[in-house]
Design an enzyme around this catalytic site. Structure first.
Site, short mmCIF file in Angstrom:
data_model
loop_
_atom_site.label_atom_id
_atom_site.label_comp_id
_atom_site.label_asym_id
_atom_site.label_seq_id
_atom_site.Cartn_x
_atom_site.Cartn_y
_atom_site.Cartn_z
N ARG A 184 24.12 -59.01 7.86
CA ARG A 184 22.72 -58.90 8.29
C ARG A 184 21.93 -58.32 7.14
O ARG A 184 22.07 -57.15 6.78
CB ARG A 184 22.60 -58.02 9.54
CG ARG A 184 23.31 -58.58 10.74
CD ARG A 184 22.73 -59.91 11.16
NE ARG A 184 23.34 -60.40 12.40
CZ ARG A 184 23.00 -61.52 12.98
NH1 ARG A 184 22.05 -62.28 12.47
NH2 ARG A 184 23.59 -61.90 14.10
N ALA A 196 26.01 -64.13 20.15
CA ALA A 196 24.65 -63.87 20.62
C ALA A 196 23.71 -64.88 20.01
O ALA A 196 24.00 -65.48 18.98
CB ALA A 196 24.22 -62.45 20.21
N GLU A 211 25.60 -69.90 23.25
CA GLU A 211 26.03 -69.13 22.10
C GLU A 211 27.54 -68.89 22.09
O GLU A 211 28.16 -68.91 21.03
CB GLU A 211 25.28 -67.80 22.03
CG GLU A 211 23.80 -67.97 21.78
CD GLU A 211 23.47 -68.72 20.50
OE1 GLU A 211 24.16 -68.51 19.47
OE2 GLU A 211 22.51 -69.52 20.51
N GLU A 227 29.21 -70.33 18.77
CA GLU A 227 29.68 -69.35 17.78
C GLU A 227 31.19 -69.14 17.79
O GLU A 227 31.78 -68.91 16.75
CB GLU A 227 28.95 -68.03 17.95
CG GLU A 227 27.48 -68.16 17.57
CD GLU A 227 26.76 -66.84 17.42
OE1 GLU A 227 27.30 -65.80 17.86
OE2 GLU A 227 25.66 -66.85 16.85
N GLU A 272 25.56 -67.50 9.46
CA GLU A 272 26.59 -68.00 10.39
C GLU A 272 27.68 -68.78 9.67
O GLU A 272 28.83 -68.78 10.10
CB GLU A 272 25.96 -68.89 11.45
CG GLU A 272 25.13 -68.15 12.46
CD GLU A 272 24.50 -69.09 13.48
OE1 GLU A 272 24.32 -70.30 13.18
OE2 GLU A 272 24.20 -68.63 14.59
#
Length: 195
Positions: free
Chosen positions: A75, A87, A104, A108, A155
């Site tokens: 992040r 998320a 999600e 993910e 991602e």
């Protein structure tokens, strides 16, 4: 009077967009007045910055062995690679948070779930943002294809792994995991007797 949050809206004299590019978030400056301000110097308008955000759904999935699918994801604002839960953003106005959570989980970590429990909906940082987090517990996990969804940006580099619930819980309590959504989801699930 019951101890509870209550809906309330104070008058806004003016609002100015400081940043709006059609992407996920926008920033605006509101001139807010106290309710019942009389214009005679009492309750002069004050400026508040507001980050508009569509909200997000977060999934604490627990498999039959008590393990939690997690992500290790960079992040940039914090410059940390956080341990997180699957998320994602509520992409469309009015989009159902449970449907976002299901999407999600599939996109993910390539899982689907048979059982869903809403843990809570909380405001991430209401002093500056309208971002709301919808936290869900998912069980009855089965493999699922992410379909044509392609991982991109951060991602594309995230690591997916499973960790025992108790180990994650301990890592939150001793500060090794500091991402607010995973911490809150783990604490809520334990407090509610769900994990």
């Amino acid at each position: 009077m019951p101890i509870a949050d209550r809906p309330e809206s104070w008058p806004v004299g003016s609002s100015e967009d400081l940043h709006r590019d059609g992407w996920v978030v926008a920033l605006r400056s509101d001139q807010v007045r106290l309710p019942g301000a009389d214009g005679n110097g009492k309750g002069a308008p004050f400026r508040r910055l507001v980050v508009e955000h569509p909200g997000a759904a977060i999934v604490l999935a627990i498999d039959e062995d008590g393990r939690v699918p997690c992500l290790q994801q960079y992040r940039h604002p914090a410059q940390i690679s956080f341990v997180e839960l699957p998320a994602g953003l509520c992409d469309e106005p009015g989009e159902d948070a449970l449907e976002v959570a299901k999407r999600e989980l599939r996109e993910e970590v390539e899982l689907a779930a048979d059982e869903w429990v809403h843990l809570a909906s909380v405001w991430a940082s209401p002093g500056i943002s309208a971002e709301q987090h919808h936290l869900y517990l998912a069980r009855g996990l089965t493999p699922a294809s992410r379909g044509d969804f392609a991982l991109h940006a951060e991602e594309a580099e995230m690591e997916v792994f499973r960790a025992p619930f108790d180990e994650l819980y301990a890592a939150v309590l001793d500060g090794r995991i500091a991402d607010a959504p995973i911490a809150l989801a783990l604490l809520l699930a334990r407090a509610k007797g769900l994990a």
